[in-house]
Write an enzyme that holds these catalytic residues in place. Structure first.
Site, PDB file in Angstrom:
ATOM      1  CG  ASP A 138      -1.238  -6.966  -4.034  1.00  0.00           C
ATOM      2  OD1 ASP A 138      -1.962  -7.316  -3.090  1.00  0.00           O
ATOM      3  OD2 ASP A 138      -0.085  -6.535  -3.863  1.00  0.00           O
ATOM      4  CG  HIS A 202      -1.220  -6.924   0.464  1.00  0.00           C
ATOM      5  ND1 HIS A 202      -0.730  -7.160  -0.800  1.00  0.00           N
ATOM      6  CD2 HIS A 202      -0.199  -7.236   1.311  1.00  0.00           C
ATOM      7  CE1 HIS A 202       0.517  -7.592  -0.711  1.00  0.00           C
ATOM      8  NE2 HIS A 202       0.861  -7.645   0.555  1.00  0.00           N
ATOM      9  CB  SER A 529       3.875  -6.917   0.901  1.00  0.00           C
ATOM     10  OG  SER A 529       3.531  -8.254   0.702  1.00  0.00           O
TER      11      SER A 529
END
Ligand code: NAG
Ligand code: NAG
Ligand code: NAG
Ligand code: NAG
Ligand code: NAG
Ligand code: NAG
Ligand code: NAG
Ligand code: NAG
Ligand code: NAG
Ligand code: NAG
Ligand code: NAG
Length: 736
Positions: A138, A202, A529
């Protein structure tokens, strides 16, 4: 919002990539990935072999300079700068499976666990859980987050074979046991930190959703307040940073898989993907997931945020888990009150409390930036530099489009109300006070502005409300059918991916938009996600009870225990939600599993027409792979769901051979209950399966025949022994 913007941006980038690619002259070099299959055994020096291949293609003077990276820990391949002609020479070499450009993928941007009945009190196996390592591919993590404290965790499990790259004061602990960043080709984008540290948010969010510790009273300015926790709070985390502010490159993604497998991770979670599904061996995620599977590691990936159009799903390899996104029973609403006292309920996560009780409100079409040559027909959409700052300062602006809020903020507005025809199923974040009203209420606000001499409005701080429609698959979640192999149903299932509270990076702000000053430890965001890590955490939970289960067995357990969803809320049915909604508690005890290993997937690939040569490289075996008896049809892959397609109004018969393994009660008898897809006939033989030991397998044949008169005809098969219900969808669809 961010999802729509990055999606548009990504299409532009992809097209320009293709354009310069086809226009390449001989002197134009591009970065390519040369994928060569399994890692050869014994005394093999990958880099010297890769260099000698390059020497054959381009001569010795250039070869070593051209080689950028060698994959050698878990599989074989390399990254190099090549002209198109050199690339073609290398692609024709017998040891090469595929060559593809180093393209750029995108991110598929907590109550959610309780929502699924997975409470803090569920049965756990804490010592085994703490031996499980989650590989997160990620944007890195924010290691100082309270969600990654290592209180009470001992030293990393002895199988751990990775390292911690402690650049830019990034330090590991007994929770984050490994960290690495990848930038195989090209320089770091300006402003990015060359470190596993997350400057985007994220990766911190996804990682804490899988494996975050239990943190009380987490919220975004009191919104969504509650206990934040990952699915498996005792597991260890290995961080592989593959995404930078300019995207997630294929070469970096493969390098991370190469390391994660050899480092000894147990589950890989990756919420990243291409804008369109790719061939299995030209897609770094599919390649990485294949080698993970060979090494007993399940890869869980996001289905993509390109819904709701049909066939928009990505990450469709049968050896990985593809996760759609659905709502939980909490939504964030943001009221807009007008000077007329009318109140409209919009959606947004609005943390701002404005000082005045009312502000002047203007329609963006009336305040164009005429100095920049903009007129009202453009400014109504609040495009960049389209608003006149002197006319919007300290006012609320009504924009005729769902935007990210940057332009009203830059122009000095105090807030923005947006109207658009997009669905109202996600509450996005904005850098200023904002609410999204949809078309009907937006039109009413417009009319009020138009008819009132001094129109005023106020946007309230958001409140959380119960969403009685939940769960349904959200509009942005990518839909099937599977564009690569139509008769493997994808997505596999759905999990919470809307308005999820989880940890955030303090190197950015709530939105990351310039001018936003809110630095927060927890944030509320949406995407597949966010659903993918719920499935990854569940996979680790299942593994903590069944450490020896194969990736396919874990995947089967998660799919066959999913609770059924309704096509009333999602007309695309299984193409939206696959087998149904994630049910972590049940996944630990599925009763039966549909197991599969490398041999099964290779048989499937033979049937899909992959060459003997490629498959030999993939498996590292010399024998002829694809013979008539080893030529698996797609329907015979031992998959936990059943999909068939055929020309509309034409009779088809599809025969599915399956094998189930008993992992429930040793002595048990399962009856089949079949609901045929409308208009089709389903026969099952035998209809009763008897077991007298755990681990015993039984075969059955499902025969579906008839005329397919519709795009999504849903049926199901349930094996039931009175204790366990093992459910698989049967989906038939007409090819157009
Ligand atoms: C070290 O980490 C802190 C965050 O804890 C950050 O603010 C600081 O800039 C970092 N220092 C360097 C050199 O990156
Ligand atoms: C929770 O945190 C908020 C600030 O985010 C604080 O106002 C509140 O008092 C805290 N509640 C508890 C029970 O700790
Ligand atoms: C650990 O990593 C080293 C270096 O890549 C490798 O040689 C070794 O095989 C790995 N060990 C295991 C058990 O995978
Ligand atoms: C509200 O008032 C405070 C104190 O005067 C000021 O600091 C703040 O910027 C104001 N907020 C807004 C959104 O205008
Ligand atoms: C608007 O401007 C911002 C930077 O100020 C930029 O990031 C964004 O891409 C621009 N949007 C469009 C649609 O041009
Ligand atoms: C109201 O709408 C009419 C008709 O479109 C337009 O001519 C007029 O300028 C508008 N007035 C305001 C204040 O927006
Ligand atoms: C693989 O080799 C076998 C035996 O030579 C042959 O029958 C088969 O057609 C080959 N398959 C492919 C896909 O090339
Ligand atoms: C494949 O065959 C070659 C030559 O026949 C032999 O040297 C090599 O060891 C074999 N490889 C494997 C993996 O069996
Ligand atoms: C395997 O099946 C495919 C598709 O049905 C067919 O094209 C191919 O010829 C078969 N190969 C062998 C070796 O039977
Ligand atoms: C499947 O069912 C069809 C229609 O009843 C029948 O014609 C066919 O022989 C069956 N095939 C198998 C393998 O049972
Ligand atoms: C399975 O079917 C048999 C025979 O029809 C019946 O006696 C039994 O109760 C059924 N078991 C379950 C779990 O439905």
């Amino acid at each position: 919002m961010a999802t729509y913007v990055s999606w548009l941006l990504f299409i532009t980038l992809t097209f320009s990539l293709l354009l310069c690619w086809s226009g390449a002259s001989e002197s134009d070099e591009k970065t390519y990935i040369v994928y060569m299959g399994d890692h050869p055994n014994g005394g093999f020096s990958a880099s010297s072999h890769h260099t000698s291949m390059l020497e054959q293609a381009m001569g010795s003077s250039k070869a070593s300079k051209s080689l950028l990276y060698s994959y050698k820990r878990s599989f074989n391949g390399f990254v190099a700068r090549l002209t198109e002609e050199e690339m073609k020479k290398i692609a024709s070499m017998k040891e090469v499976v595929s060559v593809f450009p180093n393209g750029k993928m995108q991110l598929h941007t907590t109550r959610s666990w309780d929502f699924m009945g997975f409470s803090q009190k569920v049965k756990r196996s804490p010592t085994v859980e703490s031996d499980i390592i989650i590989g997160m591919l990620d944007t890195g993590v924010w290691p100082e987050s309270e969600s990654f404290n290592d209180n009470g965790l001992g030293l990393p499990p002895s199988k751990w074979n990775g390292t911690c790259q402690s650049s830019s004061n990034f330090t590991c602990n007994n929770k984050i046991i490994g960290a690495h960043y990848y930038r195989v080709a090209g320089s770091f984008p300006p402003g990015d930190i060359p470190s596993p540290r997350d400057s985007e948010g994220h990766g911190t969010h996804t990682t804490s959703t899988v494996a975050g510790r239990v943190v009380k009273n987490a919220s975004l300015f009191d919104l969504g307040a509650g206990t934040a926790r990952g699915g498996v709070p005792s597991t260890r985390i290995a961080v592989y940073k593959i995404c930078w502010s300019d995207g997630c490159y294929a070469a970096d993604t493969l390098a991370a898989f190469d390391d994660a497998i050899a480092d000894g991770v147990d589950i890989i979670s990756i919420s990243v993907g291409w804008p369109f599904a790719q061939d299995y061996f030209k897609d770094p995620i599919s390649i990485g997931a294949f080698h993970s599977m060979k090494n007993g590691i399940l890869t869980s990936n996001s289905a993509g945020n390109a819904g709701p159009s049909a066939g928009s799903i990505v990450n469709v390899s049968p050896w990985s888990l593809s996760v759609a996104a659905s709502t939980i029973d909490r939504k964030f609403v943001t009221d807009v009150k007008l000077g007329s006292n009318k109140v409209y309920e919009g959606v947004a996560v609005n943390t701002f409390i404005l000082n005045q009780s009312m502000y002047p409100v203007v329609w963006a079409g009336n305040v164009p930036n005429t100095k920049e040559g903009v007129d009202g027909s453009l400014s109504r959409y609040c495009f960049n530099n389209s608003l006149d700052p002197t006319l919007v300062k300290d006012k609320i602006v009504l924009c005729d489009q769902l935007i990210d809020g940057q332009e009203p903020l830059d122009a000095g507005a105090i807030g923005t109300i947006m109207q658009d025809s997009r669905p109202m199923d996600v509450a996005y974040l904005f850098p200023l006070s904002a609410s999204y009203l949809g078309q009907t209420d937006g039109a009413a606000v417009y009319l009020y502005i138009n008819k009132t001499s001094k129109p005023t409005a106020i946007i309230e701080k958001s409140i959380a409300k119960k969403d009685i429609l939940a769960p349904f698959v959200v509009s942005f979640s990518s839909r099937g059918p599977n564009p690569i192999t139509t008769d493997i149903l994808k997505p596999d299932l759905t999990a919470p991916g809307v308005n999820i509270v989880a940890a955030w990076s303090e190197a950015t702000t709530v939105t990351g938009i310039p001018g936003d000053k809110r630095v927060v430890p927890y944030n509320i965001i949406s995407g597949t996600s966010m659903s993918c890590p719920h499935a990854s955490g569940t996979a680790a939970y299942v593994k903590s009870f069944h450490p020896t289960w194969s990736p396919a067995a874990i995947k089967s357990a998660i799919m066959t225990t999913a609770f059924p969803m309704s096509s009333k809320k999602n007309p695309e049915a299984e193409f939206a939600y696959g087998s149904g909604h994630l049910n972590p508690v049940k996944a630990a005890n599925p009763g039966l599993v549909y197991d599969a290993g490398e041999t099964d997937y290779v048989q499937f690939l033979c049937g899909q027409g992959y060459s003997n040569q490629s498959l030999q490289l993939l498996t590292g075996s010399n024998t002829t792979i694809c013979t008539a008896s080893n030529n698996g049809t797609v329907w015979d892959l031992n998959y936990p769901s059943f999909a068939l397609s055929g020309l509309a109004n034409t009779a088809v018969t599809r025969v599915f051979h399956r094998t189930v393994t008993n992992v429930g009660s040793p002595v048990s008898t399962y009856n089949a209950t079949v609901v045929p897809p409308p208009g089709l006939t389903v026969k099952i033989e035998p209809g009763i399966l008897s077991f007298n030991a755990v681990g015993q397998t039984q075969k059955f044949v499902l025969n579906v025949s008839g005329v397919i008169n519709g795009n999504v005809l849903s049926g199901s098969l349930v094996w039931d022994d009175g204790v366990y219900q093992v459910r698989s969808p049967i989906i038939a669809s007409a090819l157009s």
